[in-house]
Design an enzyme around this catalytic site. Structure first.
Site, PDB file in Angstrom:
ATOM      1  CE  LYS A  28      16.713 -11.838 -25.468  1.00 41.03           C
ATOM      2  NZ  LYS A  28      16.147 -13.178 -25.328  1.00 41.03           N
ATOM      3  CB  THR A  29      11.497 -13.566 -28.050  1.00 38.71           C
ATOM      4  OG1 THR A  29      12.304 -13.433 -26.882  1.00 38.71           O
ATOM      5  CG2 THR A  29      10.792 -14.914 -28.008  1.00 38.71           C
ATOM      6  CG  ASP A 214      17.057 -16.311 -26.466  1.00 35.51           C
ATOM      7  OD1 ASP A 214      17.670 -15.247 -26.720  1.00 35.51           O
ATOM      8  OD2 ASP A 214      15.956 -16.333 -25.886  1.00 35.51           O
ATOM      9  CD  GLU A 215      18.734 -14.113 -22.719  1.00 37.67           C
ATOM     10  OE1 GLU A 215      19.753 -13.377 -22.798  1.00 37.67           O
ATOM     11  OE2 GLU A 215      17.617 -13.676 -22.419  1.00 37.67           O
ATOM     12  CD  GLN A 245      19.834  -7.579 -21.473  1.00 41.03           C
ATOM     13  OE1 GLN A 245      19.019  -7.975 -20.640  1.00 41.03           O
ATOM     14  NE2 GLN A 245      19.511  -7.372 -22.730  1.00 41.03           N
ATOM     15  NE  ARG A 602      15.437  -6.090 -17.593  1.00 42.82           N
ATOM     16  CZ  ARG A 602      15.536  -6.543 -18.826  1.00 42.82           C
ATOM     17  NH1 ARG A 602      14.643  -7.377 -19.304  1.00 42.82           N
ATOM     18  NH2 ARG A 602      16.511  -6.149 -19.621  1.00 42.82           N
TER      19      ARG A 602
END
Length: 677
Positions: A28-29, A214-215, A245, A602
């Site tokens: 995504k980044t 973002d997020e 998330q 993770r």
């Protein structure tokens, strides 16, 4: 990693509202970075008309670094890359003339907010940690719902709520009188301004012609309203998030904001990114299987083209110490056999209290570790002291900062004197600084005490003049003038503490000078801007101190979000811990499941779950049940400890409980999903 077709589509969609539902490890980044570049190079957007909003200063800093590989520095400096709070602060600063604020306002950080509330509250609340936390949460909740103290007073019914509403009013009055804002104000004030002032709203919509967030799943009510106010004219935005998330409901985040988007922006384009580049196939299968037990309004299933990978191990200890010993033994064994390094491992847990025994065992086994900071660099008392000096230099009416430093170093101004000054300030409706210059204080203070106070006031006025002449040296000047390091050495006494504190002071001074000077990514800043950013900790603390790298990383599951490790241990997989008891009682299992999902995703190559059969709580030995989440995972991919035995009846009971819970959720989903589609 080259762009896949979905990532390419997400980047090239620039006309209208866009939600990118980006699964863990799906890049995504990279999409956000490349979309900014695409907007500038292909769509001819001016850099100063693009805003990219993140939730952490670290993410904002990394975004600038990554952009520098494809854009020149002058363009990067023009792009608004900031946290929500920094963006809100920027709007407030630019529109200060439209607000009932003086332009030298200062900020109250989260810890000082609690201290201030304690000061205002009655004994019954200030001495009750739970009540104080609830009060703090309620004030934040009311602010983010844009409810004034008057509106709250008219709507509350219970005795407790009425008491809280009264404190809320007193708290707001204190901030207003002292020209202070808290963190919630940084979002609520600009949002209300944009909502109520059409001209200002249009100006900001022109200034920010494309918005990226973002997020997005972590936004709360006021942040969502701010997004709407900035984009309602053209709806040109890209919001990137993952409903799986969403783990911050306890601080006001609402996963429902994803659901609201379709209602508020009917032409919303939804792009789902499901290709995970991080984890092995087996780890992803476990993550997908677990999270499928949550209700979803938007379907998403991660896939990987990496190897299927190792079995997922479930380690079971007799007690908490034995659980930690098994983790240490596994790390030592793999280091020897597989030539891994300590930095390959992360140990994740639900609550900070779980780190104590882990630390004890890791030290015993000589395994180096780094524990995620429980307190920020900015929470050290010497840093708070010096920031308070700078706050008062900028805003002498900042009562809170003023009261912190009037006796730092000691000036023999007693508590009774300070109480009298506070009371007189309230009576005269002035700040304490203003009252200190009032000739009438002779009525209730001795001449010797007045002289001490005036000497302090003289110093502040002198520092204020210096700050205009040489802002880059003002902190060094203050430290030298008040003999702060000498006083600190006498107070701390222990050489190790003195050394650490003085190192912190020098780091702060160096950082302030660099910020005033500016660099390739940041424009030169004023002293006021720097103090504000320091108060909201809006810098990357990685720039302050370099930590040793080859260490096992210990952190909460919440803190692990956004990170990745070769091998991950998720500890305390017991009912009452994960999911925790409060969430079980409040029927908030879905968020606990999302938290576990975050932990699982993770891991790149290896995943371990651990729990103990017995644990000590409040002096009692408790028999623990394995977490229900362990039985929601694909059992064919788990490798349990050989000595594990589970009564089949427990498994059946857990399955029945889950089916009932799941049926309720399905009914709720069926009721709402038609509105979303």
């Amino acid at each position: 990693m080259s762009l896949n077709l979905t990532q390419k589509n997400a980047i090239e969609f620039t006309n209208g509202p866009c939600l990118i539902l980006a699964g863990a490890g799906s890049g995504k980044t990279k999409v956000i970075i490349n979309k900014i570049i695409y907007l500038i190079n292909e769509c001819e957007y001016e850099p100063q008309n693009i805003a990219a909003v993140t939730f952490t200063n670290k993410a904002a800093y990394e975004m600038r670094i990554r952009l520098s590989k494809n854009l020149n520095v002058s363009k990067i400096k023009k792009i608004i890359i900031s946290t929500f709070h920094s963006l809100g602060l920027e709007i407030i600063k630019k529109e200060i003339n439209s607000l009932e604020l003086n332009d030298n306002f200062t900020l109250l950080d989260a810890k000082d907010q609690i201290i201030l509330l304690k000061k205002i509250c009655k004994k019954e609340i200030k001495n009750n940690t739970q009540s104080l936390k609830k009060l703090n949460f309620m004030i934040s909740y009311w602010k983010n719902k844009f409810l004034t103290p008057l509106k709250v007073k008219l709507s509350v019914k219970s005795i407790e709520e009425k008491e809280f509403a009264s404190i809320y009013e007193e708290y707001n009055n204190y901030l207003h009188q002292a020209n202070i804002l808290d963190f919630d104000d940084l979002i609520c004030i600009p949002t209300l301004l944009l909502r109520e002032n059409k001209k200002t709203r249009i100006n900001w919509q022109k200034k920010i012609s494309y918005l990226l967030v973002d997020e997005y799943q972590d936004t709360n009510n006021s942040q969502y309203e701010l997004i709407k106010m900035l984009t309602s004219s053209n709806s040109n935005f890209t919001l990137v998030g993952d409903d799986d998330q969403s783990i911050y409901s306890w601080r006001g985040a609402s996963s429902q904001n994803i659901f609201l988007l379709k209602k508020d922006f009917p032409s919303l384009k939804i792009i789902t990114m499901e290709h995970n580049y991080r984890s092995s196939g087996r780890i992803l299968k476990a993550a997908n299987t677990l999270i499928s037990n949550n209700i979803h309004y938007l379907e998403k299933k991660l896939f990987s083209k990496l190897k299927y990978g190792n079995f997922i191990n479930v380690l079971i200890g007799r007690n908490e110490e034995n659980e930690a010993e098994k983790i240490a033994k596994k790390i030592i064994s793999q280091n020897a056999k597989k030539k891994t390094t300590y930095q390959d491992y992360a140990i994740l847990y639900r609550g900070n209290y779980q780190s104590r025994i882990l630390e004890k065992v890791l030290m015993k086994e000589n395994i180096p570790y780094n524990i995620s900071e429980k307190s920020s660099f900015f929470s050290h008392s010497e840093i708070k002291d010096l920031l308070s000096y700078l706050r008062v230099i900028i805003n002498p009416d900042d009562n809170y900062a003023f009261m912190r430093i009037i006796n730092v170093p000691s000036r023999q101004i007693g508590k009774i004197t300070l109480k009298k000054l506070e009371e007189w300030a309230i009576k005269k409706n002035k700040s304490i600084f203003q009252i200190c210059n009032d000739v009438e204080i002779k009525k209730f203070l001795k001449e010797k005490t007045i002289n001490r106070i005036k000497n302090f006031i003289f110093k502040i006025e002198k520092f204020s003049q210096w700050s205009y002449l040489r802002p880059d040296n003002i902190l060094d000047d203050v430290i030298y003038d008040i003999r702060y390091e000498t006083w600190l050495s006498k107070v701390l006494k222990e050489s190790n503490k003195i050394k650490n504190s003085i190192n912190n002071i020098h780091t702060l001074s160096k950082w302030l000078k660099n910020m005033i000077k500016g660099d390739n990514f940041e424009k030169p800043m004023t002293l006021s801007q720097i103090v504000t950013r320091m108060t909201i900790c809006d810098i990357s603390e990685n720039n302050i101190r370099e930590e040793e790298k080859n260490r096992v990383q210990l952190m909460t599951l919440h803190a692990s979000k956004g990170l990745e490790f070769s091998s991950v241990f998720i500890v305390g997989m017991c009912e009452g811990i994960l999911p925790n008891q409060k969430s079980i009682n409040n029927n908030n299992i879905e968020e606990e499941r999302r938290l576990t999902y975050v932990g699982i995703t993770r891991a790149k190559k290896q995943l371990f779950f651990t729990y103990c059969a017995k644990r000590i709580q409040y002096g009692q030995i408790l028999n623990m049940l394995p977490s229900r989440f362990l039985f929601e995972l694909p059992q064919e991919d788990l490798k349990w400890d050989k000595n594990f035995f589970l009564d089949q009846s427990i498994k059946k009971i857990e399955a029945i409980k889950f089916k009932i819970y799941h049926l309720k959720k399905i009914l709720k989903k069926n009721k709402n999903e038609n509105n979303f589609k």
